[in-house]
Write a protein that holds these residues in place. Structure first.
Motif, PDB file in Angstrom:
ATOM      1  N   GLU A   1       0.831  -1.207   0.000  1.00 17.05           N
ATOM      2  CA  GLU A   1       0.000   0.000   0.000  1.00 17.05           C
ATOM      3  C   GLU A   1       0.870   1.264   0.000  1.00 17.05           C
ATOM      4  OE1 GLU A   1      -0.372  -2.673   1.869  1.00 17.05           O
ATOM      5  OE2 GLU A   1      -2.259  -3.443   1.052  1.00 17.05           O
TER       6      GLU A   1
ATOM      7  N   LEU B   1       2.210   1.654  -3.490  1.00 16.04           N
ATOM      8  CA  LEU B   1       1.166   2.145  -4.392  1.00 16.04           C
ATOM      9  C   LEU B   1       1.003   3.652  -4.225  1.00 16.04           C
ATOM     10  CD1 LEU B   1      -1.064   0.971  -6.410  1.00 16.04           C
ATOM     11  CD2 LEU B   1      -2.651   1.346  -4.525  1.00 16.04           C
TER      12      LEU B   1
ATOM     13  N   LEU C   1       3.698   1.054  -7.884  1.00 13.31           N
ATOM     14  CA  LEU C   1       2.963  -0.142  -8.320  1.00 13.31           C
ATOM     15  C   LEU C   1       1.821   0.242  -9.243  1.00 13.31           C
ATOM     16  CD1 LEU C   1       2.432  -2.175  -4.999  1.00 13.31           C
ATOM     17  CD2 LEU C   1       3.983  -2.759  -6.876  1.00 13.31           C
TER      18      LEU C   1
ATOM     19  N   ALA D   1      -0.952  -1.787  -9.451  1.00 12.30           N
ATOM     20  CA  ALA D   1      -2.167  -2.132  -8.711  1.00 12.30           C
ATOM     21  C   ALA D   1      -1.865  -3.179  -7.643  1.00 12.30           C
ATOM     22  CB  ALA D   1      -3.227  -2.673  -9.672  1.00 12.30           C
ATOM     23  N   ILE D   2      -2.747  -3.229  -6.641  1.00 15.88           N
ATOM     24  CA  ILE D   2      -2.709  -4.293  -5.643  1.00 15.88           C
ATOM     25  C   ILE D   2      -3.955  -5.138  -5.861  1.00 15.88           C
ATOM     26  CG2 ILE D   2      -2.825  -4.830  -3.172  1.00 15.88           C
ATOM     27  CD1 ILE D   2      -1.517  -2.060  -2.678  1.00 15.88           C
TER      28      ILE D   2
END
Lengths: 318, 291
Positions: free
Chosen positions: B255, B258, B263, B265-266
């Motif tokens: 998180e 992100l 990133l 996406a998670i």
């Protein structure tokens, strides 16, 4: 760190004694040339004995010597017209890595290198040569610039490693290092990397995906510092001396493992004893390697770099 | 409810003259019940397995073995492993290194800390590399670097996407600078894969740190992660000692990455297969007619 290293103590002591004798001889106006000559012969023998039998940990001390020549020292000696270029164009200018263009034997070249400081003040400014992400990104920007204009790239590696800081993680130091490894693989111009001091981990490798890698005789290249290895493997950083041996981090080790192409011999006692002479040895190496690499096409250069790294690794094929 | 039944079962057992233990968990048959390390809730292991090893209560993603990942991710029965014949040697002659590796070979039934092979994902052929943190913390030495490189070359040969699930503490100390060079080896291979116009998806799982984070894990055309996975280069303790400040709790989590733009996406483990299959589908060559 003291400027004298423990392993060379006998040499230093003898040298001091000779100086003392010379001083007395001059002041008292007595002829002691016989004694002095004997001692100087012994000094030479002692130097050969000590500097020719350095242990890995001794070399670590030389590689970290506060007066060891840095990237900027060598640039001054080897190149003309050097102009430094700053900044990664995204966030800032990391002074732990410097770069720019210069002339080398009347041909343009791009030079990039880690930059340690020599004074505390300069070391703070340069973060002791430990880069942040913007350092790697500046390096990559200058490499792509070199590629566009068909200049060869020379990298000087001299860092304890990537800086383990909060900001470095926030700005993606993993990605910055990884991107350099990836993009260096595709550079259409010759790339030579020379380890001049410490080659610490990912921070070093980020300037290290080259067609040819050389190391100064007393430099090191490792996945982790001897202190770090000792604390992970044996939970005791004081065992760094043993770790320096076990981890195989010297130029001689890397040559025998086939990871580097060659070793550039150092001035007896270490590069810091004569920067100009050391620079000359480096210059000869660059000249010879560039002459060979210039014969390769862009595709051949990429292929050559691929093959170099593709074969590194030791395992058993059952 | 099932849990309550079990507790009473255990109590009954204890009543047979034996002193009732205060720590009831000890009485649970270890393989039958599991206690979530995050929320401390206890449930049937079967319940956990039916939930892709994600805590039904707090969504904690348990570490997976490479073979569990194969089961959860690829089409059933399509996976064929490659390069299981490579074996770790001891280039620096580290005491008891080979013995430690052999122990993990027995423990995991893998030849090293990564499982590689070819399979299909919703019908699309893909080459995968799945790291297993149960094997020497997923650390990368020569065999891990070689297997990943060969897998990438396989993907080039088959002209398929390459998908990696990372789980690694970083470079393998016992192979020294040779481990460091595996970062370069895998990265030059990925560059070649990329130059062929092929897709690389990196899915970072807990933990992805050190040299693995600073090489192939971060080089995906698409970089994904599982929730709360630890991802970073330098160790938290090292950073705390260096900067002398307390780091935020979410430091180096998926998180956190992100939020800092690292990133794409998670994805929850339950949606990874679906989402990645969609990404692969949208990268199929030849345009619309093939979709």
């Amino acid at each position: 760190m003291s400027k004298n290293m423990a392993f060379e103590e006998p040499v230093i002591k003898l040298r001091e004694k000779i100086d003392e004798l010379k001083d007395i001889a001059t002041k008292a106006d007595v002829d002691m040339s016989g004694e002095i000559e004997t001692l100087e012969t012994r000094l030479k023998q002692l130097e050969v004995k000590i500097y020719a039998n350095m242990e890995p940990w001794d070399r670590v001390q030389v590689a970290r010597h506060p007066e060891r020549p840095t990237t900027l020292d060598y640039i001054k000696e080897i190149f003309t017209d050097f102009i430094e270029f700053h900044g990664d164009r995204y966030y800032g200018d990391d002074e732990a890595i410097i770069g720019g263009i210069a002339s080398f034997e009347d041909e343009p070249i791009t030079i990039i290198g880690h930059q340690r400081g020599k004074t505390t003040k300069e070391n703070i400014r340069r973060n002791f040569g430990m880069p942040h992400p913007e350092g790697y990104r500046k390096a990559l920007r200058l490499m792509k610039q070199a590629e566009k204009f068909g200049r060869p790239i020379l990298c000087f590696i001299d860092t304890k490693g990537a800086y383990p800081g909060k900001a470095a993680e926030e700005r993606g130091q993993s990605e910055a290092i990884a991107k350099n490894l990836f993009e260096m693989a595709g550079l259409k111009v010759p790339v030579i990397s020379i380890v001049i001091g410490e080659g610490g981990s990912g921070g070093a490798l980020a300037l290290g995906v080259a067609n040819r890698i050389f190391m100064l005789e007393n430099s090191t290249y490792s996945v982790i510092s001897p202190e770090g290895a000792a604390s992970i493997l044996w939970k005791d950083a004081a065992l760094a001396k043993q770790a320096a041996e076990a981890m195989k981090i010297t130029a001689q080790d890397l040559k025998s493992m086939g990871i580097i192409e060659g070793i550039i011999p150092e001035i007896s006692g270490g590069a810091h004893r004569n920067v100009t002479a050391q620079a000359l040895a480096i210059k000869e190496c660059i000249l010879e390697e560039l002459n060979q690499l210039r014969l390769l096409s862009p595709e051949e250069l990429i292929e050559d770099r691929y093959n170099k790294f593709r074969v590194i690794g030791e395992f058993i094929e059952m | 409810m099932a849990i309550r039944n079990l507790i009473s079962l255990n109590r009954k057992k204890s009543k047979g003259g034996v002193v009732i233990e205060r720590n009831k968990e000890k009485e649970f048959p270890a393989d039958l019940m599991t206690k979530c390390p995050e929320c401390k809730k206890i449930y049937l292991t079967k319940e956990l397995e039916n939930n892709l090893k994600v805590c039904p209560n707090c969504d904690h993603h348990y570490k997976l073995t490479a073979w569990e990942r194969v089961d959860y991710f690829l089409d059933e029965g399509t996976f064929e492993s490659i390069d299981d014949h490579l074996k770790t040697s001891n280039p620096l002659n580290f005491p008891s290194y080979v013995e430690k590796v052999e122990m993990d070979v027995k423990k995991t039934s893998l030849n090293e800390a990564v499982l590689t092979g070819v399979g299909t994902l919703k019908g699309e052929q893909v080459v995968v590399a799945i790291m297993d943190s149960h094997f020497r913390m997923g650390s990368m030495g020569s065999v891990v670097g070689e297997k990943i490189t060969r897998a990438i070359e396989k993907a080039i040969e088959l002209k398929t996407p390459f998908i990696i699930f990372t789980a690694s503490g970083g470079a393998r100390m016992q192979e020294g600078v040779i481990s460091l060079m595996q970062m370069a080896k895998t990265s030059v291979a990925l560059k070649r894969h990329s130059d062929h116009g092929l897709l690389f998806i990196s899915i970072m799982t807990h933990p992805t740190t050190g040299g693995v984070s600073a090489s192939f894990a971060s080089l995906g055309d698409i970089n994904l992660a599982e929730p709360k996975a630890l991802i970073g280069f330098a160790g938290r303790r090292v950073i705390e000692q260096t900067v002398r400040e307390k780091l935020p709790d979410d430091f180096q989590t998926a998180e956190f990455l992100l939020a800092h733009g690292q990133l794409d996406a998670i994805f929850h483990r339950k949606e990874i297969k679906e989402k990645v299959a969609t990404i692969v589908k949208l990268h199929r060559k030849g345009g619309r007619s093939n979709v």
